[in-house]
Design an enzyme around this catalytic site. Structure first.
Site, mmCIF file in Angstrom:
data_model
loop_
_atom_site.group_PDB
_atom_site.id
_atom_site.type_symbol
_atom_site.label_atom_id
_atom_site.label_comp_id
_atom_site.label_asym_id
_atom_site.label_seq_id
_atom_site.Cartn_x
_atom_site.Cartn_y
_atom_site.Cartn_z
ATOM 1 N N LYS A 20 -7.734 -37.682 -9.724
ATOM 2 C CA LYS A 20 -7.065 -36.382 -9.882
ATOM 3 C C LYS A 20 -5.558 -36.606 -10.016
ATOM 4 O O LYS A 20 -4.891 -36.000 -10.855
ATOM 5 C CB LYS A 20 -7.334 -35.481 -8.663
ATOM 6 N N HIS B 102 -41.891 -39.995 -20.009
ATOM 7 C CA HIS B 102 -41.803 -40.569 -21.354
ATOM 8 C C HIS B 102 -40.419 -41.155 -21.599
ATOM 9 O O HIS B 102 -39.992 -41.285 -22.744
ATOM 10 C CB HIS B 102 -42.138 -39.486 -22.384
ATOM 11 N N GLU C 199 -21.036 -39.087 -3.682
ATOM 12 C CA GLU C 199 -19.634 -38.941 -3.289
ATOM 13 C C GLU C 199 -19.469 -39.122 -1.775
ATOM 14 O O GLU C 199 -18.421 -39.569 -1.312
ATOM 15 C CB GLU C 199 -19.136 -37.552 -3.712
HETATM 16 O O1 PA5 Z 1 -17.088 -32.627 -2.627
HETATM 17 C C1 PA5 Z 1 -15.951 -32.516 -2.983
HETATM 18 O O2 PA5 Z 1 -14.987 -32.389 -2.194
HETATM 19 C C2 PA5 Z 1 -15.595 -32.492 -4.448
HETATM 20 O O3 PA5 Z 1 -16.690 -32.713 -5.264
HETATM 21 C C3 PA5 Z 1 -14.998 -31.140 -4.816
HETATM 22 O O4 PA5 Z 1 -15.955 -30.124 -4.647
HETATM 23 C C4 PA5 Z 1 -14.487 -31.130 -6.261
HETATM 24 O O5 PA5 Z 1 -13.634 -32.223 -6.474
HETATM 25 C C5 PA5 Z 1 -13.728 -29.837 -6.540
HETATM 26 O O6 PA5 Z 1 -12.697 -29.684 -5.596
HETATM 27 P P1 PA5 Z 1 -12.059 -28.296 -5.291
HETATM 28 O O7 PA5 Z 1 -13.117 -27.399 -4.746
HETATM 29 O O8 PA5 Z 1 -10.986 -28.578 -4.303
HETATM 30 O O9 PA5 Z 1 -11.526 -27.772 -6.595
#
Ligand code: PA5
Length: 458
Positions: free
Chosen positions: A433, A324, A295
């Protein structure tokens, strides 16, 4: 050398070991020194301006004392702790639990758990896990911590609304709030508003720490403390690693060396980065890292707004299980991977194989066999000219876990600098989202994106 230090071993990605076409040389790694030093300076400048919050977490006071007080109150009274969160608000919690508590923690008796609660992490909106959970928990002895930095995440709200209502119906009037805590932004967002309005205990996700970098904040620390983990040691490990990761002597800086090797490998077509622990307890770390690397580094635009579409694809695999399943591919398939092993120097649990087992197993410990399989796989990769790295853990403890979290977070930040991208946003995730919300509201923002062709079903 400090015997409790996590060490990165990089011999087997060098030409001398894996051959000329796949291998790197030490001068090539050193050749990135100036860029890495500049990256460290730039990150440090941002840290000083308060824009690199994750780097300050190991030494931040934060909510630690309040979390420890809550943990002490829970001990012996609460049987089930439920975390509601997703992505960065869940994967660190799972990684800590898998690493530091016995694998079958939730099946152990309260006495065996020393009074600490079982831990459930609800990080999906699948009705099956949540309904299964509601069948096994006793509302009077359940505590729910909803975690969302933004406070707007659909999955969290959906699970929270169901579970909160379930508890409200089962608990005596006026008791609900004693079973709830919210972890979110200090000031903004609907969850902060909810916590304030409903007078629910709350903890803070620092405004300058992005979701996937929050494991060492209240996000990861609450569930850790409430399941008996020494959170001070976790932070101490991160703090000690942070000293090493700001070192401008690049070859003494494990985050810089990890980054340099991954960057050079990526530039040469090794765009798949495999994390391969030979310790089941570290598999959650591989999963946590997979999100962090993907990410943070998968980005369309660089910082000048040019289209670059960069990003390694992180893969997690488990030794010896995936020997495996995956290793044939890693040995003979495309030359597009860099493998990072995680090994334990000393086994935590000594399980002896009886002497009557077929040779050469008899008399060895199971940990010995696992390590031998890992070293053999590493040797095979090397023989096939497949570069690989190894993290060596003296032990799996809160202290070493804190170290690896910080090292990998810092590497991610450095890799972002080398790619010249923003490693701290996730614009494409935000689009998903938004589209989910538009779909659920019955007014999809863009009908075209949802309309398929009925003749394309086979
Ligand atoms: O790294 C990030 O920002 C995302 O993976 C968030 O942790 C994830 O989308 C959850 O978001 P939030 O903590 O705002 O609910």
């Amino acid at each position: 050398m400090d015997t409790k230090q996590v060490q990165l071993q990089y011999s087997f990605c060098l030409k001398d070991y894996v051959g000329d076409s796949a291998g790197l040389t030490s001068p090539e790694i050193l050749g990135l020194s100036d860029r890495l030093k500049a990256a460290l300076r730039s990150l440090d400048a941002r840290r000083k301006q308060g824009h690199l919050g994750f780097a300050d977490l190991p030494n931040a006071e934060g909510d630690v004392k309040d979390i420890q007080k809550l943990a002490a109150r829970m001990k012996g009274k609460i049987d089930d702790l439920v975390i509601i969160g997703i992505g960065g608000s869940a994967l660190g919690n799972i990684a800590v639990q898998m690493a530091l508590n016995p694998l079958y923690w939730n099946q152990m008796s309260a006495k065996e758990r020393k009074g600490w609660p079982r831990l459930y992490v609800m990080d999906n909106v699948d009705p099956e896990p949540l309904s299964a959970l509601m069948k096994v928990i006793n509302p009077k002895k359940t505590f729910v911590n909803m975690i969302s930095k933004s406070g707007t995440t659909t999955e969290c709200w959906a699970n929270w609304s169901i579970l909160r209502t379930f508890l409200e119906k089962k608990l005596p009037k006026g008791k609900l709030n004693q079973h709830l805590a919210i972890t979110t932004d200090p000031l903004k967002g609907p969850m902060r508003e909810w916590a304030t309005r409903e007078k629910i205990t709350s903890f803070v996700v620092p405004e300058n720490v992005g979701g996937r970098f929050t494991v060492l904040s209240s996000v990861g620390l609450l569930s850790a403390a409430c399941t008996g983990v020494d959170v001070q040691q976790l932070l101490q490990g991160a703090s000690d690693m942070s000293q090493r990761c700001w070192n401008a002597e690049i070859m003494d800086n494990p985050a810089a060396v990890f980054t340099a090797i991954h960057y050079l490998a990526y530039q040469r077509g090794r765009k798949i980065h495999v994390f391969l622990p030979y310790a089941q307890s570290l598999y959650g770390v591989a999963d946590w890292f997979r999100q962090l690397w993907a990410e943070s580094l998968g980005k369309k635009l660089d910082r000048a707004g040019r289209t670059v579409e960069v990003g390694p694809t992180p893969v997690k695999a488990l030794g010896a299980t995936d020997q495996h399943s995956q290793i044939q591919l890693y040995l003979e398939g495309p030359q597009d991977k860099l493998v990072t092993f995680m090994f334990l120097q000393n086994e935590k649990t000594v399980l002896k194989i009886p002497k009557d087992a077929p040779a050469p197993l008899g008399g060895h410990t199971l940990g010995n066999v696992l390590k031998a399989e890992g070293l053999a796989t590493r040797a095979a990769l090397t023989e096939y000219g497949r570069p690989n790295l190894s993290f060596w853990f003296p032990e799996v403890s809160a202290y070493t876990l804190g170290q690896i979290f910080f090292l990998l977070e810092m590497s991610t930040a450095l890799m972002g600098e080398l790619f010249d991208i923003n490693a701290f946003d996730q614009p494409a995730v935000e689009l998903g989202k938004k589209l989910t919300k538009s779909l659920l509201s019955g007014q999809p923002a863009d009908q075209r994106l949802f309309k398929d062709n009925p003749s394309h079903y086979v």
